[in-house]
Design a protein around this motif. Structure first.
Motif, PDB file in Angstrom:
ATOM      1  N   ALA A 113       6.822  -8.674  44.621  1.00 22.46           N
ATOM      2  CA  ALA A 113       7.231  -8.023  43.374  1.00 22.46           C
ATOM      3  C   ALA A 113       6.250  -6.927  42.965  1.00 22.46           C
ATOM      4  CB  ALA A 113       7.349  -9.053  42.258  1.00 22.46           C
ATOM      5  N   GLU A 114       5.017  -6.987  43.462  1.00 22.70           N
ATOM      6  CA  GLU A 114       4.016  -5.992  43.085  1.00 22.70           C
ATOM      7  C   GLU A 114       3.926  -4.845  44.077  1.00 22.70           C
ATOM      8  OE1 GLU A 114       0.239  -7.748  42.181  1.00 22.70           O
ATOM      9  OE2 GLU A 114       1.169  -9.355  41.028  1.00 22.70           O
ATOM     10  N   LEU A 115       4.640  -4.946  45.198  1.00 24.96           N
ATOM     11  CA  LEU A 115       4.654  -3.865  46.169  1.00 24.96           C
ATOM     12  C   LEU A 115       5.559  -2.744  45.656  1.00 24.96           C
ATOM     13  CD1 LEU A 115       5.003  -5.919  49.470  1.00 24.96           C
ATOM     14  CD2 LEU A 115       2.971  -4.740  48.640  1.00 24.96           C
ATOM     15  N   PRO A 116       5.215  -1.493  45.981  1.00 22.21           N
ATOM     16  CA  PRO A 116       6.079  -0.395  45.514  1.00 22.21           C
ATOM     17  C   PRO A 116       7.462  -0.480  46.144  1.00 22.21           C
ATOM     18  CG  PRO A 116       4.190   0.437  46.786  1.00 22.21           C
ATOM     19  CD  PRO A 116       4.066  -1.046  46.712  1.00 22.21           C
ATOM     20  N   ASP A 117       8.449  -0.080  45.390  1.00 16.03           N
ATOM     21  CA  ASP A 117       9.824  -0.066  45.862  1.00 16.03           C
ATOM     22  C   ASP A 117       9.967   0.975  46.970  1.00 16.03           C
ATOM     23  OD1 ASP A 117      12.825   1.226  45.221  1.00 16.03           O
ATOM     24  OD2 ASP A 117      12.678  -0.971  45.235  1.00 16.03           O
ATOM     25  N   GLU A 118      10.811   0.681  47.949  1.00 11.89           N
ATOM     26  CA  GLU A 118      11.003   1.588  49.081  1.00 11.89           C
ATOM     27  C   GLU A 118      11.486   2.969  48.641  1.00 11.89           C
ATOM     28  OE1 GLU A 118      13.707   1.810  53.125  1.00 11.89           O
ATOM     29  OE2 GLU A 118      13.218  -0.161  52.287  1.00 11.89           O
ATOM     30  N   SER A 119      12.331   3.021  47.636  1.00 14.09           N
ATOM     31  CA  SER A 119      12.843   4.322  47.173  1.00 14.09           C
ATOM     32  C   SER A 119      11.722   5.158  46.566  1.00 14.09           C
ATOM     33  CB  SER A 119      13.983   4.136  46.172  1.00 14.09           C
ATOM     34  OG  SER A 119      13.509   3.486  45.010  1.00 14.09           O
ATOM     35  N   ILE A 120      10.767   4.529  45.925  1.00  9.99           N
ATOM     36  CA  ILE A 120       9.623   5.261  45.361  1.00  9.99           C
ATOM     37  C   ILE A 120       8.785   5.848  46.493  1.00  9.99           C
ATOM     38  CG2 ILE A 120       7.454   5.004  44.076  1.00  9.99           C
ATOM     39  CD1 ILE A 120       8.879   2.896  42.361  1.00  9.99           C
TER      40      ILE A 120
END
Length: 131
Positions: A113-120
């Motif tokens: 949940a703390e990893l950046p989203d792939e789209s970002i």
């Protein structure tokens, strides 16, 4: 017939010798101060001065075994439990003791949940390419 009485036979294994119950290894404790940080994939790393573990009279043989396993290669809590053939709950308590005594420290993986989203990440890459 063996020398020990019927009542003590459950505490003795003919091949392994005396049986030590898990709660005896933890002195009856089921939690430690660091318990909340020790999930199965938490990685236990020996501190540089951990060679002194063998000389510390306050540590049990199981504590020393944990330090030894982590000295060359950091180990997850699950790997320690499997390698020592101990219940995970016992390993958590023993590792908590070692953290408190500063023989090891624990690295926790970053929760998904703390990893950046792939789209970002894609937007960042595209933005960098646009420069």
């Amino acid at each position: 017939m063996s020398d020990h009485g019927q009542g003590s036979s459950r505490w003795f294994d003919d091949e392994a010798g005396p049986v030590v119950r898990p709660y005896a290894m933890t002195r009856g404790r089921t939690t430690s101060a660091a318990q909340h940080r020790l999930d199965l994939i938490a990685v236990v790393v020996a501190e540089p001065h951990a060679d002194d573990a063998e000389d510390d009279p306050s540590l049990s043989p199981e504590h020393v075994d944990i330090v030894g396993l982590c000295r060359d290669t950091p180990q997850s809590v699950a790997e320690l439990a499997a390698g020592l053939d101990l219940p995970v709950g016992v390993v958590r308590v023993l590792v908590g003791d070692l953290v408190d005594a500063e023989f090891v420290h624990v690295n926790r993986p970053v929760p998904p949940a703390e990893l950046p989203d792939e789209s970002i990440l894609r937007d960042v890459i595209n933005g960098l390419r646009a420069l």
